[in-house]
Structures are given as structure tokens and as C-alpha cells.
Scaffold this active site. Structure first.
Site, PDB file in Angstrom:
ATOM      1  N   SER A   1      -4.617   8.600  -6.421  1.00  0.00           N
ATOM      2  CA  SER A   1      -4.442   8.970  -7.835  1.00  0.00           C
ATOM      3  C   SER A   1      -3.019   8.654  -8.293  1.00  0.00           C
ATOM      4  O   SER A   1      -2.061   8.779  -7.517  1.00  0.00           O
ATOM      5  CB  SER A   1      -4.690  10.465  -8.013  1.00  0.00           C
TER       6      SER A   1
ATOM      7  N   ARG B   1     -14.025  11.394  -0.362  1.00  0.00           N
ATOM      8  CA  ARG B   1     -13.905  11.977   0.986  1.00  0.00           C
ATOM      9  C   ARG B   1     -14.555  13.354   1.026  1.00  0.00           C
ATOM     10  O   ARG B   1     -15.230  13.713   1.991  1.00  0.00           O
ATOM     11  CB  ARG B   1     -12.403  12.055   1.322  1.00  0.00           C
TER      12      ARG B   1
ATOM     13  N   ASP C   1      -0.206   5.187   0.820  1.00  0.00           N
ATOM     14  CA  ASP C   1      -0.461   6.211   1.854  1.00  0.00           C
ATOM     15  C   ASP C   1      -0.467   5.591   3.244  1.00  0.00           C
ATOM     16  O   ASP C   1      -1.251   4.688   3.526  1.00  0.00           O
ATOM     17  CB  ASP C   1      -1.797   6.907   1.588  1.00  0.00           C
TER      18      ASP C   1
ATOM     19  N   ASP D   1       0.866  -1.172   0.000  1.00  0.00           N
ATOM     20  CA  ASP D   1       0.000   0.000   0.000  1.00  0.00           C
ATOM     21  C   ASP D   1       0.910   1.233   0.000  1.00  0.00           C
ATOM     22  O   ASP D   1       2.108   1.130   0.310  1.00  0.00           O
ATOM     23  CB  ASP D   1      -0.880  -0.028   1.259  1.00  0.00           C
TER      24      ASP D   1
ATOM     25  N   THR E   1      -2.422   0.772  -4.655  1.00  0.00           N
ATOM     26  CA  THR E   1      -3.014   1.899  -3.937  1.00  0.00           C
ATOM     27  C   THR E   1      -4.277   2.330  -4.649  1.00  0.00           C
ATOM     28  O   THR E   1      -4.428   2.099  -5.853  1.00  0.00           O
ATOM     29  CB  THR E   1      -2.016   3.083  -3.891  1.00  0.00           C
ATOM     30  N   THR E   2      -5.175   2.976  -3.892  1.00  0.00           N
ATOM     31  CA  THR E   2      -6.308   3.594  -4.591  1.00  0.00           C
ATOM     32  C   THR E   2      -6.201   5.114  -4.542  1.00  0.00           C
ATOM     33  O   THR E   2      -7.185   5.814  -4.712  1.00  0.00           O
ATOM     34  CB  THR E   2      -7.674   3.056  -4.093  1.00  0.00           C
TER      35      THR E   2
ATOM     36  N   ASN F   1      -0.260  11.143  -7.652  1.00  0.00           N
ATOM     37  CA  ASN F   1       0.261  11.219  -6.281  1.00  0.00           C
ATOM     38  C   ASN F   1       1.365  10.187  -6.072  1.00  0.00           C
ATOM     39  O   ASN F   1       2.391  10.454  -5.443  1.00  0.00           O
ATOM     40  CB  ASN F   1      -0.859  10.990  -5.264  1.00  0.00           C
TER      41      ASN F   1
ATOM     42  N   ASP G   1      -1.691  -0.370   6.093  1.00  0.00           N
ATOM     43  CA  ASP G   1      -1.754   0.341   7.384  1.00  0.00           C
ATOM     44  C   ASP G   1      -3.180   0.589   7.861  1.00  0.00           C
ATOM     45  O   ASP G   1      -3.357   1.088   8.965  1.00  0.00           O
ATOM     46  CB  ASP G   1      -1.031   1.695   7.295  1.00  0.00           C
TER      47      ASP G   1
HETATM   48  C1  XBP Z   1      -5.458   6.098  -0.391  1.00  0.00           C
HETATM   49  C2  XBP Z   1      -6.462   7.113  -0.171  1.00  0.00           C
HETATM   50  C3  XBP Z   1      -6.329   8.293  -0.861  1.00  0.00           C
HETATM   51  C4  XBP Z   1      -5.569   9.493  -0.456  1.00  0.00           C
HETATM   52  C5  XBP Z   1      -6.027  10.560  -1.404  1.00  0.00           C
HETATM   53  O1  XBP Z   1      -6.027   4.867  -0.242  1.00  0.00           O
HETATM   54  O2  XBP Z   1      -7.423   6.926   0.505  1.00  0.00           O
HETATM   55  O3  XBP Z   1      -7.630   8.746  -0.801  1.00  0.00           O
HETATM   56  O4  XBP Z   1      -5.893   9.888   0.859  1.00  0.00           O
HETATM   57  O5  XBP Z   1      -5.875  10.161  -2.709  1.00  0.00           O
HETATM   58  P1  XBP Z   1      -5.145   3.582   0.062  1.00  0.00           P
HETATM   59  P2  XBP Z   1      -6.717  10.805  -3.904  1.00  0.00           P
HETATM   60  O6  XBP Z   1      -3.947   4.025   0.861  1.00  0.00           O
HETATM   61  O7  XBP Z   1      -6.018   2.726   0.896  1.00  0.00           O
HETATM   62  O8  XBP Z   1      -4.828   2.977  -1.254  1.00  0.00           O
HETATM   63  O9  XBP Z   1      -7.088  12.172  -3.523  1.00  0.00           O
HETATM   64  O10 XBP Z   1      -5.798  10.732  -5.067  1.00  0.00           O
HETATM   65  O11 XBP Z   1      -7.943   9.947  -4.092  1.00  0.00           O
HETATM   66 MG    MG Z   2      -2.871   3.239   3.442  1.00  0.00          MG
END
Ligand code: XBP
Ligand code: MG
Length: 236
Positions: free
Chosen positions: A126, A60, A15, A13, A123-124, A129, A184
Site C-alpha cells: 500500500s 494474504r 519490502d 522493490d 512495490t505492490t 506503507n 528479494d
Molecule cells: C509487498 C507485499 C505486501 C506487504 C503488505 O509486495 O507483499 O503485501 O507484505 O502490504 P512486494 P499491504 O514487496 O512484492 O511489492 O498490506 O499494503 O498489501
Molecule cells: Mg519484496
């Protein structure tokens, strides 16, 4: 215990797992973009912890609007623009060098490489990022590139849906039993488990108190997952 030495590949993952991007970059970027849009919303760390139960930055924003009695349909275009601007600010914060990878990340990836274990990113967030994190914080460490990179734009349903993990396994052409995930958050844990993967959780700023009962391993820092060169498995 999770033993990636018994696995051929580790799916990371992003973030909260590779770097503490939420509090150090996404949250300030959201607040800058909200202000520039003329909205009088300002998210505290406590607000953001609550909002993080929804994955995806745009989703969000919609959640916040809905929970605070705003007309979500009327605001949709504005919030799409806020989200785009948020990601521009995110890239600027990353370019400033303000967000380093979590302690032990580089050593963990290098220990996997020495043991012929590959790594990928699931990851989900963008794609832009991820690219900002890679270009400014990770590539300078001289790490091998991840084999597969699955991002938010690749899926129709974000975590806790398993789609991102299932796409990664398909692209790798590997069964879940040969891979494991490092996450996480509870949403990430559920996504990976639903794809059939064993999961190690590394506690992070916003999710440390979540229920991780389905995880195989729970650690505070990534260096606890590093492989010894000889043992070819996570240290215990
Ligand atoms: C990552 C997220 C993301 C970031 C923001 O999900 O939830 O929303 O906070 O990203 P994960 P975007 O770590 O579970 O993959 O604004 O690009 O959507
Ligand atoms: Mg995460």
C-alpha cells in the site's frame, strides 16, 4: 553479471529489499490488528513465511481464511478492516524508528546518483506503507527522491504480474533494456522478468531459499551492488 552502469535506471522493490519490513513491521502489525478484531488468529514467523507466497496484505488474509476453513465471503468486510488497521499499526511501528533500511541501501542510492543513474520504487504494498518507510527511515538519510513510485493501489494485478513494472517503465518513458530491477522474492523476480528487465536478487529474511534461477545476479547484501565511482557498474 548485472551491470547497472550499462543501465540508466534502477527499479527497487520495497519490502525485503530496501528494508526488512515483513518480519519487523508487517507481521507484528497483522497480529495486533487480528487481536483487536477479536479473531483468535496469531501468525508465527513460519505461518507468515508460507503466507508470503501471496503478495498483498488483504489477499494474504483471504488466503489464511480460505486455507483454514473459514467462510471467506462472510469474513471479507472484517478482513478489509483488519487490513486497514494493520497498515495503521505498520505506520506506528515505522514512526517508532524500529525499522532501518538494509545495510548499504543509502550508499547504493548515492553511488547511483554519482553515476547519473536514477532510481524508482516498484512495490505492490500500500502507498501509505511506502510513505511511512520513506518519511521515517529513508528521507532522514538525505537521499535523492525516487523518480517514479508505483504502489499496490496503482495496479489491478499484484506481483508476480508484471503490471507494476510495466507502469513504471511507461511513466519513466524508458525501455526495459535501459533499466534493471532489484528484488528479494520469487514473485518479484517473475514480475520484473516478465516486464523484460534484468534482475539482481538480494537475499532476505523470508525468501532466501526461493528459486532465483532467472536472476542475473544474487547477493546477500545491497553493498555488494554498489557502484565504484570510476567503474560505473556494479562491483563484482
Ligand atoms: C509487498 C507485499 C505486501 C506487504 C503488505 O509486495 O507483499 O503485501 O507484505 O502490504 P512486494 P499491504 O514487496 O512484492 O511489492 O498490506 O499494503 O498489501
Ligand atoms: Mg519484496
Amino acid at each position: 553479471m548485472i551491470r547497472p552502469g550499462e543501465h540508466r535506471h534502477v527499479l527497487f522493490d520495497v519490502d525485503g529489499t530496501i528494508a526488512e519490513t515483513e518480519g519487523n513491521a508487517h507481521l507484528p502489525a497483522f497480529n495486533r490488528a487480528l487481536k483487536e478484531a477479536g479473531l483468535s488468529w496469531h501468525w508465527t514467523s513460519a505461518d507468515y513465511k508460507h503466507l508470503l507466497k501471496t503478495t498483498g496484505g488483504f489477499e494474504r488474509l483471504l488466503r489464511f481464511a480460505s486455507e483454514n476453513g473459514h467462510d471467506v465471503d462472510a469474513l471479507r468486510d472484517t478482513l478489509a478492516a483488519v487490513h486497514k488497521n494493520k497498515n495503521r499499526h505498520f505506520a506506528d511501528i515505522m514512526a517508532s524508528g524500529a525499522v532501518l533500511p538494509r545495510a548499504g541501501f543509502g550508499d547504493l542510492v548515492m553511488s547511483l546518483a554519482r553515476n547519473n543513474i536514477g532510481w524508482s520504487v516498484v512495490t505492490t504494498t500500500s502507498r501509505g506503507n511506502w510513505e511511512a518507510l520513506w518519511n521515517y527511515s529513508l528521507a532522514p538519510l538525505g537521499l535523492p527522491s525516487p523518480e517514479v513510485i508505483v504502489c499496490g493501489e496503482d495496479v489491478s494485478a499484484k506481483k508476480p504480474d508484471p503490471e507494476a513494472y510495466l507502469i513504471a517503465l511507461k511513466r519513466l518513458n524508458m525501455p526495459a533494456a535501459e533499466c534493471c530491477a532489484i528484488e528479494d522474492s520469487r514473485n518479484g523476480l517473475l514480475a520484473a522478468r516478465a516486464a523484460g528487465l534484468e534482475v539482481a536478487i538480494v537475499r532476505s529474511e523470508f525468501f532466501a531459499d526461493e528459486n532465483f534461477s532467472e536472476a542475473t545476479r544474487l547477493v546477500d547484501e545491497l553493498h555488494e551492488l554498489s557502484l565504484t565511482d570510476k567503474a560505473n557498474r556494479f562491483d563484482e
